[in-house]
Structures are given as structure tokens and as C-alpha cells.
Design a protein around this motif. Structure first.
Motif, PDB file in Angstrom:
ATOM      1  N   GLN A 103       0.810  -1.359  -0.114  1.00  0.00           N
ATOM      2  CA  GLN A 103       0.013   0.082  -0.114  1.00  0.00           C
ATOM      3  C   GLN A 103       0.963   1.339   0.008  1.00  0.00           C
ATOM      4  OE1 GLN A 103      -3.393   0.167   0.114  1.00  0.00           O
ATOM      5  NE2 GLN A 103      -3.700   2.302   0.602  1.00  0.00           N
ATOM      6  N   GLY A 104       1.720   1.308   0.989  1.00  0.00           N
ATOM      7  CA  GLY A 104       2.685   2.417   1.143  1.00  0.00           C
ATOM      8  C   GLY A 104       3.592   2.983  -0.195  1.00  0.00           C
TER       9      GLY A 104
ATOM     10  N   TYR B 217      -6.607   8.269  -2.351  1.00  0.00           N
ATOM     11  CA  TYR B 217      -5.773   7.756  -3.511  1.00  0.00           C
ATOM     12  C   TYR B 217      -6.502   6.741  -4.522  1.00  0.00           C
ATOM     13  CZ  TYR B 217      -1.792   8.616  -0.467  1.00  0.00           C
ATOM     14  OH  TYR B 217      -1.252   9.554   0.390  1.00  0.00           O
TER      15      TYR B 217
ATOM     16  N   TYR C 237      -7.196  10.821  16.111  1.00  0.00           N
ATOM     17  CA  TYR C 237      -7.301   9.573  14.887  1.00  0.00           C
ATOM     18  C   TYR C 237      -6.087   8.673  15.383  1.00  0.00           C
ATOM     19  CZ  TYR C 237      -6.451   7.241  10.580  1.00  0.00           C
ATOM     20  OH  TYR C 237      -5.975   6.631   9.596  1.00  0.00           O
TER      21      TYR C 237
ATOM     22  N   SER D 281      -4.078   5.195  14.040  1.00  0.00           N
ATOM     23  CA  SER D 281      -3.686   4.251  13.098  1.00  0.00           C
ATOM     24  C   SER D 281      -2.293   3.787  13.122  1.00  0.00           C
ATOM     25  CB  SER D 281      -4.212   4.681  11.440  1.00  0.00           C
ATOM     26  OG  SER D 281      -3.673   3.591  10.608  1.00  0.00           O
TER      27      SER D 281
ATOM     28  N   GLY E 286      -1.147   1.892  10.536  1.00  0.00           N
ATOM     29  CA  GLY E 286      -0.848   1.494   9.163  1.00  0.00           C
ATOM     30  C   GLY E 286      -1.158   0.238   8.635  1.00  0.00           C
ATOM     31  N   SER E 287      -0.740  -0.130   7.312  1.00  0.00           N
ATOM     32  CA  SER E 287      -1.304  -1.366   6.660  1.00  0.00           C
ATOM     33  C   SER E 287      -0.620  -2.690   6.987  1.00  0.00           C
ATOM     34  CB  SER E 287      -1.151  -1.017   5.334  1.00  0.00           C
ATOM     35  OG  SER E 287       0.193  -0.821   4.923  1.00  0.00           O
ATOM     36  N   LEU E 288       0.536  -2.503   7.673  1.00  0.00           N
ATOM     37  CA  LEU E 288       1.354  -3.676   7.849  1.00  0.00           C
ATOM     38  C   LEU E 288       1.594  -4.085   9.665  1.00  0.00           C
ATOM     39  CD1 LEU E 288       4.343  -2.637   5.353  1.00  0.00           C
ATOM     40  CD2 LEU E 288       2.485  -4.394   4.956  1.00  0.00           C
TER      41      LEU E 288
ATOM     42  N   CYS F 128     -10.050   3.337   6.922  1.00  0.00           N
ATOM     43  CA  CYS F 128     -10.844   4.546   6.465  1.00  0.00           C
ATOM     44  C   CYS F 128     -10.040   5.443   5.232  1.00  0.00           C
ATOM     45  CB  CYS F 128     -10.687   5.463   7.715  1.00  0.00           C
ATOM     46  SG  CYS F 128      -9.033   6.207   8.052  1.00  0.00           S
TER      47      CYS F 128
ATOM     48  N   HIS G  45       1.803   5.161  13.648  1.00  0.00           N
ATOM     49  CA  HIS G  45       2.805   4.366  13.992  1.00  0.00           C
ATOM     50  C   HIS G  45       4.244   4.984  13.040  1.00  0.00           C
ATOM     51  CE1 HIS G  45       1.891   3.687   9.598  1.00  0.00           C
ATOM     52  NE2 HIS G  45       2.475   2.779   9.671  1.00  0.00           N
TER      53      HIS G  45
ATOM     54  N   GLY H 229       4.758   5.617   9.848  1.00  0.00           N
ATOM     55  CA  GLY H 229       5.023   5.082   8.400  1.00  0.00           C
ATOM     56  C   GLY H 229       5.140   6.486   7.660  1.00  0.00           C
ATOM     57  N   TRP H 230       6.078   6.343   6.530  1.00  0.00           N
ATOM     58  CA  TRP H 230       6.407   7.629   5.821  1.00  0.00           C
ATOM     59  C   TRP H 230       5.296   8.325   5.172  1.00  0.00           C
ATOM     60  CZ3 TRP H 230       9.224  11.509   6.524  1.00  0.00           C
ATOM     61  CH2 TRP H 230       9.765  12.390   5.461  1.00  0.00           C
ATOM     62  N   ASN H 231       4.137   7.633   4.594  1.00  0.00           N
ATOM     63  CA  ASN H 231       3.124   7.967   3.960  1.00  0.00           C
ATOM     64  C   ASN H 231       2.230   9.021   5.008  1.00  0.00           C
ATOM     65  OD1 ASN H 231       3.319   7.303   1.229  1.00  0.00           O
ATOM     66  ND2 ASN H 231       3.387   5.176   2.207  1.00  0.00           N
ATOM     67  N   SER H 232       2.219   8.077   6.308  1.00  0.00           N
ATOM     68  CA  SER H 232       1.382   8.760   7.236  1.00  0.00           C
ATOM     69  C   SER H 232       1.734   9.978   7.655  1.00  0.00           C
ATOM     70  CB  SER H 232       1.105   7.908   8.526  1.00  0.00           C
ATOM     71  OG  SER H 232       0.320   6.828   8.033  1.00  0.00           O
TER      72      SER H 232
ATOM     73  N   GLU I 235       1.352  12.851   5.030  1.00  0.00           N
ATOM     74  CA  GLU I 235      -0.015  13.103   4.929  1.00  0.00           C
ATOM     75  C   GLU I 235      -0.252  14.266   6.157  1.00  0.00           C
ATOM     76  OE1 GLU I 235      -1.872   9.303   4.824  1.00  0.00           O
ATOM     77  OE2 GLU I 235      -1.045   8.943   2.968  1.00  0.00           O
TER      78      GLU I 235
ATOM     79  N   GLN J 135      10.384   3.748  11.012  1.00  0.00           N
ATOM     80  CA  GLN J 135       9.324   4.476  11.831  1.00  0.00           C
ATOM     81  C   GLN J 135      10.012   5.519  12.948  1.00  0.00           C
ATOM     82  OE1 GLN J 135       6.508   1.635  12.616  1.00  0.00           O
ATOM     83  NE2 GLN J 135       6.165   1.213  10.213  1.00  0.00           N
TER      84      GLN J 135
HETATM   85  N1  UDP Z   1      -4.237   4.536   5.178  1.00  0.00           N
HETATM   86  C1  UDP Z   1      -5.583   4.666   4.894  1.00  0.00           C
HETATM   87  N2  UDP Z   1      -6.688   4.088   5.770  1.00  0.00           N
HETATM   88  C2  UDP Z   1      -6.300   3.603   6.911  1.00  0.00           C
HETATM   89  C3  UDP Z   1      -4.952   3.611   7.267  1.00  0.00           C
HETATM   90  C4  UDP Z   1      -3.983   3.829   6.285  1.00  0.00           C
HETATM   91  O1  UDP Z   1      -5.816   4.802   3.752  1.00  0.00           O
HETATM   92  O2  UDP Z   1      -7.560   3.406   7.809  1.00  0.00           O
HETATM   93  C5  UDP Z   1      -3.107   4.706   4.476  1.00  0.00           C
HETATM   94  C6  UDP Z   1      -2.502   5.905   4.797  1.00  0.00           C
HETATM   95  O3  UDP Z   1      -3.414   6.980   4.415  1.00  0.00           O
HETATM   96  C7  UDP Z   1      -1.219   5.492   3.814  1.00  0.00           C
HETATM   97  C8  UDP Z   1      -1.059   4.194   3.859  1.00  0.00           C
HETATM   98  O4  UDP Z   1      -2.096   3.594   4.240  1.00  0.00           O
HETATM   99  O5  UDP Z   1      -1.107   6.345   2.741  1.00  0.00           O
HETATM  100  C9  UDP Z   1      -0.035   3.689   5.062  1.00  0.00           C
HETATM  101  O6  UDP Z   1       1.411   3.923   4.551  1.00  0.00           O
HETATM  102  P1  UDP Z   1       2.393   4.106   5.723  1.00  0.00           P
HETATM  103  O7  UDP Z   1       3.643   4.470   4.872  1.00  0.00           O
HETATM  104  O8  UDP Z   1       1.942   5.369   6.566  1.00  0.00           O
HETATM  105  O9  UDP Z   1       2.518   2.926   6.474  1.00  0.00           O
HETATM  106  P2  UDP Z   1       2.529   1.525   5.961  1.00  0.00           P
HETATM  107  O10 UDP Z   1       0.976   0.758   5.989  1.00  0.00           O
HETATM  108  O11 UDP Z   1       3.491   1.286   4.978  1.00  0.00           O
HETATM  109  O12 UDP Z   1       3.381   0.895   7.564  1.00  0.00           O
END
Ligand code: UDP
Length: 490
Positions: free
Chosen positions: A25-26, A285, A311, A313, A315-317, A369, A386, A388-391, A394, A411
Motif C-alpha cells: 500500500q505505502g 488515492y 485519530y 492508525s 498503518g497497513s502492515l 478509513c 506508527h 509510516g512515511w506516507n502517514s 499526509e 518509523q
Molecule cells: N491508510 C488509509 N486508511 C487507513 C489507514 C491507512 O488509507 O485506515 C493509508 C494511509 O493514508 C497511508 C497508507 O495507508 O497512505 C499507510 O502507509 P504508511 O507509509 O503510513 O504505513 P505502512 O502501511 O506502509 O506501514
């Protein structure tokens, strides 16, 4: 998808670029956003997705909804997993996965390139003049963790350019380690006050600020090897892309320039509608591996006061232990703030049994979300992340202060920058067992959420928000870098 596209002549010659993300995802999301910026400047872009990601329910729907036009296309190639059962994925070691993925995609990416080159008249084109002769394939932009894609590019007479989806600081740290400039004290020689100075870093780093692959070099050998491989052929590339913007890591980028690294910042790579609004209006996205519960979240947030919601989160992993889930759960409930917590479906069983009864109306838990829409909502006062670079990008782009709860990989370094470089939040300290406690989390959240205490973080966050927009807006540093790249493709 409507792209504001100039003709190839206006942009100094048309070109076709393949964009190949690593299938997480990231990496997919920022690379697709970059692709759209390229397409908006007259380049033809094909994003290459691999079969396992393309098979997720969410991705299937998104792929079906993509327009099949000539400026922005998606191609799916096999990663060798079509005949896999769920259990086959689970049984593969990290190394076996890497080997399978690399073996299959090397062959299939190469075939795709040959097909594109041979297919002179593109049957999908919406314009008869718009054929492949006007847009010769010039370059593959690949995720930096797959440096072997450069060999494929060169074999086909193309340029190759890696894109890093971590901070520049993290790359520089790994590079310093690789070159022997960064010497990490052994576990016996470390104390909590050990710090390390590096030529590219704006601040000294402690052991816990290093990427976890370095603070514990034995813990993730495959990932460490993968990360180090990123530098194996970096001297041969014409461009190195970063998904952030110059002002965010000025000192690191200056150091990279002093080393003659051909760096181009092209971000923040979030949809234009959240920043400069120059591209089409997108609420999220366009390619995501998970389906967000947008309506529930937005309705709930709409009913809350400005700046009143935390809020959360990871992240995805990341997966927390049951014990850590308990601490986070009760830590959030210990405060009087509302909270919106994203917990992946597979993780929900780790929640305390009486959690939902206890939190009552205070919290909302969803499996996924639209993080961008949530962070952009006025009800959100801080982001427990957590890191993550995308978070991070953002949150900075949308002006939301953070409570950093780093888990692993890059992280930890991102958390250090949140606190000591960008000054947009606080970091939760772990106890002597390396765990976070509910008291500590609750206290850190209050530090950011409370009016007086959180004021400086909010101010700094708004400043970064402005700078992020400026970078991608017309004439901004990232905008100029993208235009230069397009011109150089010529
Ligand atoms: N994300 C999302 N919905 C959620 C949680 C995360 O859309 O409920 C997106 C978030 O916007 C970001 C990505 O998932 O773009 C997570 O990337 P990140 O680099 O922060 O962390 P990773 O998942 O790679 O550990």
C-alpha cells in the motif's frame, strides 16, 4: 480519469514512462500520485501492478473503474502467485517471497516492455495521432527496493530511476552505515544517552532513533539486505526521486547534492485535491489495497467539534501484541477525547472483551478509513501514528500534529524528526520492557490535544502544511523538478 494533458510538442517531445511499485500500500499510492503528476505534464504513464495485489477485492474494483486512456494506464503482470492457495503465501519465507517475486516479474516486465515497443499503434488510444511513435518508451521509475529493475531497463535501452518512499534521512543513514561512516555501538557498549553524529543529519541520533534494521542488525536480515541493496547501482542512475519536498529535509538534501546524487523531490505525493488542487478532484488515492468505510467515518466526524477527535492508525502492515492493544485501548479510553481508531479486521480479536461497552459513544473503530479525508476533517485534533512515511507526509501536508508510536523499520527515525526537527508532536516513550503503557499514551495525547500545551505543535503543523502545498503548486520546488525530469526525458 481526466488528465489535463499538454501535447508532446508543448512539453518538448513526448515520452512514455513505466512506473513499477513494490506491491504494498505505502509504495503503490505515492507512485500512482507521481504518475498522475507526470501524466498531467504530457507524459504517457503505465503503472505496473503485480497479480497478488491486483487480486484483492478492493483493487479489482478500482482497476475496473480506471479509464483506459493513453496518458495513464495500468498493466497487471504476474508475480508467479496465480496458482497459490492462501496457505502457500503464509508458508513462504521472506527470502522465498523475494526470489519468486523477482524471478517472475523480471521475465514479465521484460515482456511488457517488448510488447509496448513493438506495438506501434496502440489500439486503446483515444486519439488516432496519439500513437507510440509520438511517445517512445524512455524510462522505468521503480521502487528503490528493487534495484535489479535497472538492469532490465538498461537491457532494453531505457533509463531507470529509483523512487524512495522513505525519508531522505533514512536513506542517508543506511548509506552512512554502508560506507562505514556510521558506526553503531554493540549492545554491550550502548547507554540510553549514546548519540551518533552523521554529516547529513540535522540532529544527533540515539540508538532508538535509528531505523530498527540498524539498531538491531540481527533481527531482520532479509530486510536489511534488501535495504542495503538499494545502493548497489545508485551511481548508474540519472535520477533519484523522493516522495517528499526539499524544505522538509533541507540539510539531508544539501548533503546528497554535495555527493552528486541526482536527487529530485517530487512530493508530497498525495492527491492534488488535498494540496494545490490543480489536478482532478479526488477524494482519496486511486489505487488502494483496502476498502475504506468512508461514510461511517465522515458521519461520525461531522457530529464532533473542531479539534476534538484523536485519530489512531498503525498503518497497513504493523501488528500489535494483545498486551499492547490493551494498553492502547485503555490509554485512549483514559482521556476524555473522542477517538477514531483503525484496526485491521485480523487484529480486532485482540481488543479487550469489554472494550466496546466501556468506550460507549467515545470511540469509533473501523477496519480501514480514507486516512486523507479523516486527517483533512476539522474535527481531528491529533494523529496517533506508527510513523509510516506516507502517514507522516499526509499529516504534515494536512497540518495535523502527531503522537508518535513507532513500531519498526524507518518509523523510529521518522518519530525523531516529528519531535526534534519538524516539532509537530511528541513521542510515546516505551518502558524498560520496550512496551508502551496506557498512562504514557494518555499523557502524550493530552500534551498534543490540550489547548495551551498543543499550541506550538499546531502552529508548526500549519507551517508545514503551507510549505507542502507551495512545493507542488505551480513553480514550487517539486513542480519544477517534475518538469525538469519531463524535459530531460525528451
Ligand atoms: N491508510 C488509509 N486508511 C487507513 C489507514 C491507512 O488509507 O485506515 C493509508 C494511509 O493514508 C497511508 C497508507 O495507508 O497512505 C499507510 O502507509 P504508511 O507509509 O503510513 O504505513 P505502512 O502501511 O506502509 O506501514
Amino acid at each position: 480519469m481526466k488528465m489535463e494533458r499538454e501535447s508532446p510538442m508543448q512539453m518538448g517531445g513526448g515520452a512514455h514512462v513505466l512506473v513499477f511499485p513494490y506491491p504494498v500500500q505505502g509504495h503503490i499510492c505515492p507512485m500512482v500520485e507521481f504518475s498522475k503528476r507526470l501524466a498531467s505534464k504530457g507524459v504517457r504513464v503505465t503503472v505496473v501492478i503485480t497479480t497478488a495485489s491486483a487480486a484483492t477485492e478492493s483493487m479489482k474494483q478500482l482497476l475496473a473503474a480506471q479509464p483506459n486512456n493513453s496518458s495513464f494506464k495500468i498493466e497487471v503482470i504476474s508475480d508467479g502467485s496465480e496458482h497459490f492457495q492462501k496457505s502457500d503465501f503464509a508458508q513462504e519465507t521472506a527470502q522465498e517471497y523475494q526470489d519468486r517475486f523477482r524471478g517472475a516479474t523480471t521475465k514479465n516486465l521484460s515482456n511488457l516492455i517488448t510488447n509496448i515497443k513493438n506495438n506501434k499503434n496502440d489500439s486503446d488510444s483515444d486519439n488516432s495521432e496519439d500513437n507510440n511513435d509520438d511517445y517512445p518508451l524512455k524510462c522505468i521509475v521503480y521502487h528503490s527496493c528493487m534495484p535489479w529493475v535497472l538492469d532490465i531497463a538498461l537491457q532494453h535501452g531505457l533509463d531507470g530511476a529509483p523512487i524512495f518512499t522513505t525519508s531522505a534521512a533514512v536513506t542517508a543513514i543506511f548509506h552512512h552505515f554502508n560506507e562505514g561512516v556510521l558506526k553503531i555501538p554493540s549492545k554491550d557498549d550502548r547507554t540510553s544517552t549514546t548519540t551518533m553524529l552523521m554529516p547529513s543529519m540535522p540532529v544527533p541520533l540515539g540508538i532508538n532513533d535509528l531505523p530498527s534494521f540498524l539498531s538491531d542488525v540481527d533481527a531482520y536480515p532479509t530486510y536489511l539486505k534488501l535495504t542495503m541493496n538499494q545502493f548497489s547501482n545508485i551511481a548508474q542512475v540519472k535520477w533519484i526521486f523522493y516522495t517528499n519536498f526539499e524544505k522538509l529535509e533541507e540539510k539531508v538534501f544539501k548533503w546528497m547534492a554535495s555527493q552528486d546524487w541526482p536527487v529530485k523531490t517530487i512530493g508530497p505525493t498525495i492527491p492534488s485535491s488535498f494540496l494545490d488542487k490543480r489536478l482532478e478532484d479526488e477524494k482519496d488515492y486511486s489505487l488502494s489495497l483496502f476498502k475504506p468505510d468512508v461514510e461511517t467515518c465522515m458521519k461520525w466526524l461531522d457530529s464532533k467539534e473542531a479539534g476534538s477527535v484523536v485519530y489512531v492508525s498503525f498503518g497497513s502492515l504493523a501488528n500489535l501484541t494483545k498486551e499492547q492493544m490493551d494498553e492502547v485501548a485503555w490509554g485512549l479510553n483514559n482521556n476524555n477525547y473522542h477517538f477514531l481508531w483503525v484496526i485491521k479486521e485480523s487484529e480486532k480479536e485482540k481488543l479487550p472483551i469489554n472494550f466496546f461497552e466501556e468506550i460507549s459513544e467515545k470511540g469509533l473503530v473501523v477496519s480501514w478509513c480514507s486516512q486523507l479525508q479523516v486527517l483533512a476533517h476539522k474535527a481531528v485534533g491529533c494523529f496517533v501514528t506508527h510513523c509510516g512515511w506516507n502517514s507522516i507526509l499526509e499529516a504534515l501536508s494536512l497540518g495535523v500534529p502527531m503522537v508518535a508510536v513507532p513500531q519498526w523499520a524507518d518509523q523510529t527515525t521518522n518519530a525523531k524528526f516529528v519531535v526534534d526537527v519538524w516539532k509537530v508532536g511528541v513521542r510515546v516513550k516505551v518502558n524498560e520492557k520496550g512496551k508502551i503503557t496506557k498512562e504514557e499514551l494518555a499523557m502524550r495525547v493530552r500534551q498534543v490535544m490540550e489547548k495551551e500545551m498543543g499550541m506550538e505543535f499546531r502552529k508548526a503543523s500549519l507551517m508545514w502544511k503551507e510549505l507542502a502545498k507551495e512545493a507542488v503548486d505551480e513553480g514550487g520546488s517539486s513542480d519544477k523538478n517534475i518538469e525538469e525530469f519531463v524535459a530531460q526525458l525528451g
